[in-house]
Every structure is written in C-alpha cells, then in structure tokens.
Design an enzyme around this catalytic site. Structure first.
Site, PDB file in Angstrom:
ATOM      1  N   ALA A  36      71.448  48.659  94.864  1.00 59.59           N
ATOM      2  CA  ALA A  36      72.023  49.130  96.326  1.00 59.59           C
ATOM      3  C   ALA A  36      73.094  48.384  96.812  1.00 59.59           C
ATOM      4  O   ALA A  36      73.055  47.155  96.746  1.00 59.59           O
ATOM      5  CB  ALA A  36      70.803  49.365  97.255  1.00 59.59           C
ATOM      6  N   PRO A  37      74.068  48.863  97.472  1.00 62.17           N
ATOM      7  CA  PRO A  37      74.343  50.209  97.803  1.00 62.17           C
ATOM      8  C   PRO A  37      74.991  51.113  96.512  1.00 62.17           C
ATOM      9  O   PRO A  37      75.299  52.302  96.808  1.00 62.17           O
ATOM     10  CB  PRO A  37      75.260  50.093  98.842  1.00 62.17           C
ATOM     11  CG  PRO A  37      76.163  48.864  98.522  1.00 62.17           C
ATOM     12  CD  PRO A  37      75.158  47.972  97.957  1.00 62.17           C
ATOM     13  N   GLY A  38      74.933  50.629  95.320  1.00 59.82           N
ATOM     14  CA  GLY A  38      75.374  51.547  94.271  1.00 59.82           C
ATOM     15  C   GLY A  38      76.426  51.699  93.346  1.00 59.82           C
ATOM     16  O   GLY A  38      76.588  52.223  92.676  1.00 59.82           O
ATOM     17  N   GLY A  39      77.473  50.537  94.054  1.00 58.47           N
ATOM     18  CA  GLY A  39      78.597  50.606  93.021  1.00 58.47           C
ATOM     19  C   GLY A  39      78.313  50.636  91.505  1.00 58.47           C
ATOM     20  O   GLY A  39      79.201  51.318  90.842  1.00 58.47           O
ATOM     21  N   LYS A  40      77.639  49.682  91.127  1.00 57.25           N
ATOM     22  CA  LYS A  40      77.264  49.777  89.470  1.00 57.25           C
ATOM     23  C   LYS A  40      76.444  50.937  89.385  1.00 57.25           C
ATOM     24  O   LYS A  40      76.676  51.376  88.129  1.00 57.25           O
ATOM     25  CB  LYS A  40      76.702  48.330  89.255  1.00 57.25           C
ATOM     26  CG  LYS A  40      77.560  47.355  89.702  1.00 57.25           C
ATOM     27  CD  LYS A  40      76.906  45.876  89.463  1.00 57.25           C
ATOM     28  CE  LYS A  40      77.979  44.901  90.027  1.00 57.25           C
ATOM     29  NZ  LYS A  40      77.856  44.780  91.663  1.00 57.25           N
ATOM     30  N   ASP A  92      65.768  49.264  93.994  1.00 54.97           N
ATOM     31  CA  ASP A  92      65.905  48.160  95.110  1.00 54.97           C
ATOM     32  C   ASP A  92      64.892  48.090  95.963  1.00 54.97           C
ATOM     33  O   ASP A  92      64.099  48.693  96.138  1.00 54.97           O
ATOM     34  CB  ASP A  92      67.295  48.587  96.022  1.00 54.97           C
ATOM     35  CG  ASP A  92      68.049  47.181  96.541  1.00 54.97           C
ATOM     36  OD1 ASP A  92      69.070  46.715  95.783  1.00 54.97           O
ATOM     37  OD2 ASP A  92      67.587  46.921  97.317  1.00 54.97           O
ATOM     38  N   ASP A 144      59.688  46.051  95.323  1.00 62.87           N
ATOM     39  CA  ASP A 144      60.225  44.722  94.767  1.00 62.87           C
ATOM     40  C   ASP A 144      60.116  44.651  93.253  1.00 62.87           C
ATOM     41  O   ASP A 144      59.001  44.570  92.717  1.00 62.87           O
ATOM     42  CB  ASP A 144      59.193  43.834  95.346  1.00 62.87           C
ATOM     43  CG  ASP A 144      59.575  42.550  95.246  1.00 62.87           C
ATOM     44  OD1 ASP A 144      60.356  41.950  94.512  1.00 62.87           O
ATOM     45  OD2 ASP A 144      58.926  41.584  96.132  1.00 62.87           O
ATOM     46  N   ASP A 187      71.860  42.903  88.856  1.00 57.89           N
ATOM     47  CA  ASP A 187      72.947  42.289  89.590  1.00 57.89           C
ATOM     48  C   ASP A 187      72.227  41.556  90.883  1.00 57.89           C
ATOM     49  O   ASP A 187      72.038  42.004  91.885  1.00 57.89           O
ATOM     50  CB  ASP A 187      73.802  43.415  90.388  1.00 57.89           C
ATOM     51  CG  ASP A 187      74.978  43.108  91.159  1.00 57.89           C
ATOM     52  OD1 ASP A 187      75.345  42.062  90.912  1.00 57.89           O
ATOM     53  OD2 ASP A 187      75.370  43.964  91.869  1.00 57.89           O
ATOM     54  N   CYS A 230      77.487  37.409  92.159  1.00 50.37           N
ATOM     55  CA  CYS A 230      79.049  37.644  92.913  1.00 50.37           C
ATOM     56  C   CYS A 230      79.001  36.010  93.566  1.00 50.37           C
ATOM     57  O   CYS A 230      79.346  36.012  94.867  1.00 50.37           O
ATOM     58  CB  CYS A 230      79.230  38.664  93.886  1.00 50.37           C
ATOM     59  SG  CYS A 230      78.157  38.619  95.135  1.00 50.37           S
TER      60      CYS A 230
HETATM   61  C1  LIG Z   1      74.107  41.946  94.940  1.00 52.72           C
HETATM   62  S1  LIG Z   1      73.475  43.111  95.815  1.00 52.72           S
HETATM   63  C2  LIG Z   1      73.574  44.383  94.745  1.00 52.72           C
HETATM   64  C3  LIG Z   1      74.649  45.249  94.677  1.00 52.72           C
HETATM   65  C4  LIG Z   1      74.622  46.560  93.864  1.00 52.72           C
HETATM   66  N1  LIG Z   1      74.287  46.296  92.450  1.00 52.72           N
HETATM   67  C5  LIG Z   1      76.030  47.143  93.902  1.00 52.72           C
HETATM   68  O1  LIG Z   1      76.687  47.279  93.108  1.00 52.72           O
HETATM   69  O2  LIG Z   1      76.313  47.855  94.778  1.00 52.72           O
HETATM   70  C6  LIG Z   1      71.461  42.472  95.549  1.00 52.72           C
HETATM   71  C7  LIG Z   1      70.451  43.573  95.887  1.00 52.72           C
HETATM   72  O3  LIG Z   1      69.268  43.022  95.623  1.00 52.72           O
HETATM   73  C8  LIG Z   1      68.288  43.472  96.312  1.00 52.72           C
HETATM   74  N2  LIG Z   1      67.257  42.620  96.007  1.00 52.72           N
HETATM   75  C9  LIG Z   1      66.845  41.419  96.422  1.00 52.72           C
HETATM   76  N3  LIG Z   1      65.651  40.922  96.158  1.00 52.72           N
HETATM   77  C10 LIG Z   1      64.846  42.068  95.438  1.00 52.72           C
HETATM   78  C11 LIG Z   1      63.836  42.281  94.640  1.00 52.72           C
HETATM   79  N4  LIG Z   1      62.729  41.362  94.720  1.00 52.72           N
HETATM   80  N5  LIG Z   1      63.763  43.441  94.244  1.00 52.72           N
HETATM   81  C12 LIG Z   1      64.492  44.472  94.052  1.00 52.72           C
HETATM   82  N6  LIG Z   1      65.692  44.312  94.774  1.00 52.72           N
HETATM   83  C13 LIG Z   1      66.136  43.068  95.249  1.00 52.72           C
HETATM   84  C14 LIG Z   1      68.953  43.749  97.795  1.00 52.72           C
HETATM   85  O4  LIG Z   1      68.146  44.478  98.529  1.00 52.72           O
HETATM   86  C15 LIG Z   1      70.479  43.982  97.223  1.00 52.72           C
HETATM   87  O5  LIG Z   1      70.688  45.297  97.602  1.00 52.72           O
END
Ligand SMILES: C[S@@+](CC[C@H](N)C(=O)[O-])C[C@H]1O[C@@H](n2cnc3c(N)ncnc32)[C@H](O)[C@@H]1O
Length: 424
Positions: A242-246, A261, A287, A303, A356
């Site tokens: 999330a929020p889903g770009g990839k 997510d 999780d 990511d 990032c």
């Molecule tokens: C860098 S952001 C992702 C951006 C996304 N890939 C995009 O391109 O839009 C990291 C994400 O990891 C999620 N996250 C953090 N810990 C996590 C976990 N233990 N299990 C699943 N998701 C997790 C967060 O909620 C957040 O949305």
C-alpha cells in the site's frame, strides 16, 4: 518545553493557522511523527482549507530550511536558545513566512507573537526585528541538518551532500507511471518506458485525463523495483503493497498480483487506486511477519518499510526523524521480512528488495547480510537496459539512486533496489 499549544479562543485572524503550524513542528521535531500523519490532529478546528494549507506550507518550509533558519536565529541572539525553546519555534515560523513564503514581515510577526503570550514575546519580537532590518536572507543552497550531512558525507561523499542540499531548494517534477505503453499522456519528457515527467508545479488533477485512470503519480526511482520484475510471468507477491504504486505497475505488466499490507487504511487507498486505473490484484490485510502463503510465488517484491530518507524532497520531515535508532529499528524489520519472504519464492523464483532510503544499513549492507545468511539465493544483476536513462547498476549489480543523478532532468528520489534469485 511548556505546553503552549492549547487552542485559544478569540485568536486574531491568521493566528490559528500559525498555532497549527506550531503543533505540526512539535509533532515532527519533538515527538518524531510524520508531518502528513500529524496533519489531521494539528489542523482540527481550522475550518478554512486555505488555513490548513498555510499551516502545512509553513511547517514544511521550516523543516526544509531548519538548519539555515536556526543559524540565522543564532546569529541574532547573545546566547543560543535551546532547540526546543518556545521562542525558537516562534522565530522559525515567523522567519520562514517572511523569507520563504513572501508574507509581509509585520503580518509574519504579529500572527506569531500570540504563540508566545505570557512568555518571551519581547525576545521574539526583538530578534525578528533585528534580522528583518538587516535584510536577513537564507543561503542559496540549503544546509542539511548537521547529523544528516555528516552521515551522508561519510556514506556518499561531499558532492552528494551538496546535491541533496540543492534538491531541498528545488521543487521536484511530477512523475507519472503509465498503464499502457501507448496511453495518451500530457506533454512531458519520458525517461523510461511507461513514464512521463511533467514540470515542477504541475498539479496532479491538472494532468489532463487523470480521472480516466491511464496513469498514476510515482517518482521515477520508485518505479525501478517493479521494472526489475519485467513482464508478467505468473504469480507475484507484493509484500508491503500500500498505497499501491508498485502493485499497479505489476498488474499493468501482466502479473497476477497478491498485494499484502498490514495497514487496512493504506490498503483502502490501494483499492481506490486499482478501481481508478481498472487494474486488479488480490488484497490481503496481514502482518507479513505472522502470515504464511498457501503456495509459493514466482516472484516476490519487498518494498520494505524504512527510514524513507530518500524521499526528503517531498517529505522534509524525514530529515529530522531518521535518527540512528529509527534506522536501526527499520533495518531489523527489513531483515526479518527478507528472511521470511525468501522462503515463499519457488525454486528459480525472483525476489526484489527495495527501500526509499539513503542509508546504506537499509540498502547495500542489508543486501550483503541477506546474501551472507543464505546459500539458496544469488544476485541477479540489474541491466542498464532495464533502468531509466542515466541510472546505471552498481558494481555489485544493485541499483542505487542518489541526489547527484539526473540533476538536469529534475533528479529523482533516493532508492536502493536489489534483485535475487532463489535456488537459481
Ligand atoms: C514503503 S511503503 C510501501 C509503498 C508501496 N509499495 C507503493 O509502492 O505504493 C511500506 C509499507 O509497508 C507496510 N508494512 C510495514 N510493516 C509491515 C508488515 N509487518 N507486514 C506488512 N506490511 C507492512 C506499511 O503499512 C507500508 O504500507
């Protein structure tokens, strides 16, 4: 610091927005919260959207130029004010408006003095007046917070620190990822397939046809991880989606995507994004450190959550929140995610890890530790042909984007990306 931030009735016009800016700065600088995350609470009670926007703009400018604003303040006081002194916060807000936001000085100071009522009004008024009379200005190239400058100079050298400083001053361009190769898009420059770059200052809604779902906003560097998975070839797990770009890139490339997510709220945005673009993915709220898939995947994109220092251009708060403790905590979570998810790739399957972040602990060192910890994974080097023009793979086959790259074209965020194969 005494608690100065209670809403005050009968504030003169203009003051509530400055009070909200103060709350935002307090949330970021003293409590380590993200600026965007603090917005809702800090601007409650501001009915006018333009007041909310002003509070946000003031706080963002202060965070961008904090080191320079503090140097100015220190130049005009006999003894340095403590970092968390009410007077320093008030002066940062007044100076950012007068110097960076073109607020007339009398309005900048008169709307800030009520924030220090019953406190150092005289001092704030005096220091501000001294600086304005001296035509105080900020350096053309912004300074990074000293701790960040030292860390990045040690990792990447003085040129990178200078480029990062310049990047703070420049408004970044608007990058769009395109759903189809031949989707109609507004005028702009393309630096990679399915990419168009629009000039800085272009509003998202102003991008003609945005509502039609042919593209989404995504920094060019952020599009690299999904590019390394190529054209859809089976089932992919987008692990922190999330929020889903990839997720949208992967779905548009023909992958059968499972988007997982831990954040339900952020996944709601992912669902909206999929609906708007007409793309699809299976969505899992879980999780990743507790979840287990029922079958292996052909590819996995991790990511990972990180310090996010690579996105400092649009989110200047990261410069002040990413201390060594935060970076170390993120590194441990990333290591746990990598260790777990690697077992979910089928033999011969691909794992792409991305952050990032401009911190080597979360990037290069993380990838090296992962490789050292398993004998069933190997690097699949990135190829220059897979990357945006002007970005080359590192000697180890990874991708590292830095503020020194593509500067003439508007630069790009800081990312680290590594591709591995399991049991190749
Ligand atoms: C860098 S952001 C992702 C951006 C996304 N890939 C995009 O391109 O839009 C990291 C994400 O990891 C999620 N996250 C953090 N810990 C996590 C976990 N233990 N299990 C699943 N998701 C997790 C967060 O909620 C957040 O949305």
């Amino acid at each position: 610091m005494p608690a100065p931030y209670k809403p005050v009735r009968d504030d003169p016009p203009g003051v509530p927005a400055r009070r909200a800016a103060l709350k935002l700065l307090d949330a970021v600088l003293r409590r380590g919260q993200a600026l965007e995350g603090a917005l809702h609470n800090a601007t409650q009670g501001l009915d006018n959207p333009s007041d909310r926007a002003l509070a946000h703009a003031i706080a963002a400018q202060v965070l961008r130029r904090l080191a320079d604003l503090d140097a100015l303040i220190d130049s005009a006081t006999r003894q340095p004010l403590p970092d968390d002194a009410k007077a320093r916060f008030a002066l940062r807000i007044a100076l950012a408006q007068a110097i960076l936001l073109e607020t007339p000085p009398h309005a900048a100071i008169s709307t800030v003095l009520p924030l220090v009522d019953g406190g150092p009004r005289k001092l704030v008024h005096g220091v501000f007046g001294t600086l304005m009379r001296a035509n105080a200005a900020l350096p053309e190239v912004p300074a990074l917070p000293p701790a960040v400058a030292a860390r990045w100079e040690a990792a990447w050298g003085a040129d990178m620190v200078a480029a990062a400083g310049r990047a703070i001053a420049d408004q970044p361009p608007l990058d769009l990822s395109l759903k189809d190769e031949d989707v109609e898009h507004p005028e702009g420059v393309s630096l990679a397939p399915r990419h168009v770059r629009l000039p800085a200052g272009t509003g998202v809604r102003a991008a003609e046809g945005f509502g039609e779902g042919g593209w989404w906003v995504q920094d060019l560097a952020a599009s690299i991880p999904a590019r390394l998975l190529g054209t859809g070839n089976g089932r992919v797990l987008d692990l922190c989606a999330a929020p889903g770009g990839k997720t949208m890139q992967l779905a548009a490339a023909g992958w059968d995507v499972t988007a997982l997510d831990v954040s339900e709220a952020r996944l709601a945005r992912l669902s909206d994004n999929l609906a708007r673009t007409g793309l699809s993915a299976d969505i899992v709220v879980a999780d990743a450190l507790a979840w287990t898939p029922s079958a292996p995947f052909d590819a996995i994109l991790i990511d990972a959550p990180c310090s996010a220092t690579g996105i400092f251009r649009r989110h200047p708060d990261v410069l002040h929140r990413a201390c060594p403790r935060v970076i170390a905590e993120a590194r441990d979570i990333q290591a746990a995610l990598l260790a777990r998810a690697a077992d979910w790739a089928r033999p011969g399957g691909t794992i792409v890890y991305a952050v990032c972040s401009l911190e080597p602990q979360e990037g290069e060192a993380q990838a090296a530790a992962f490789l050292a910890s398993r004998d069933d994974v190997a690097v699949v080097p990135a190829d220059a042909a897979e990357l945006p023009a002007g970005v080359a793979p590192t000697a180890d086959g990874f991708v590292r984007t830095l503020p020194t790259m593509l500067v003439a074209e508007g630069a790009l965020d800081g990312f680290f990306v590594a591709r591995f194969a399991r049991n190749p």
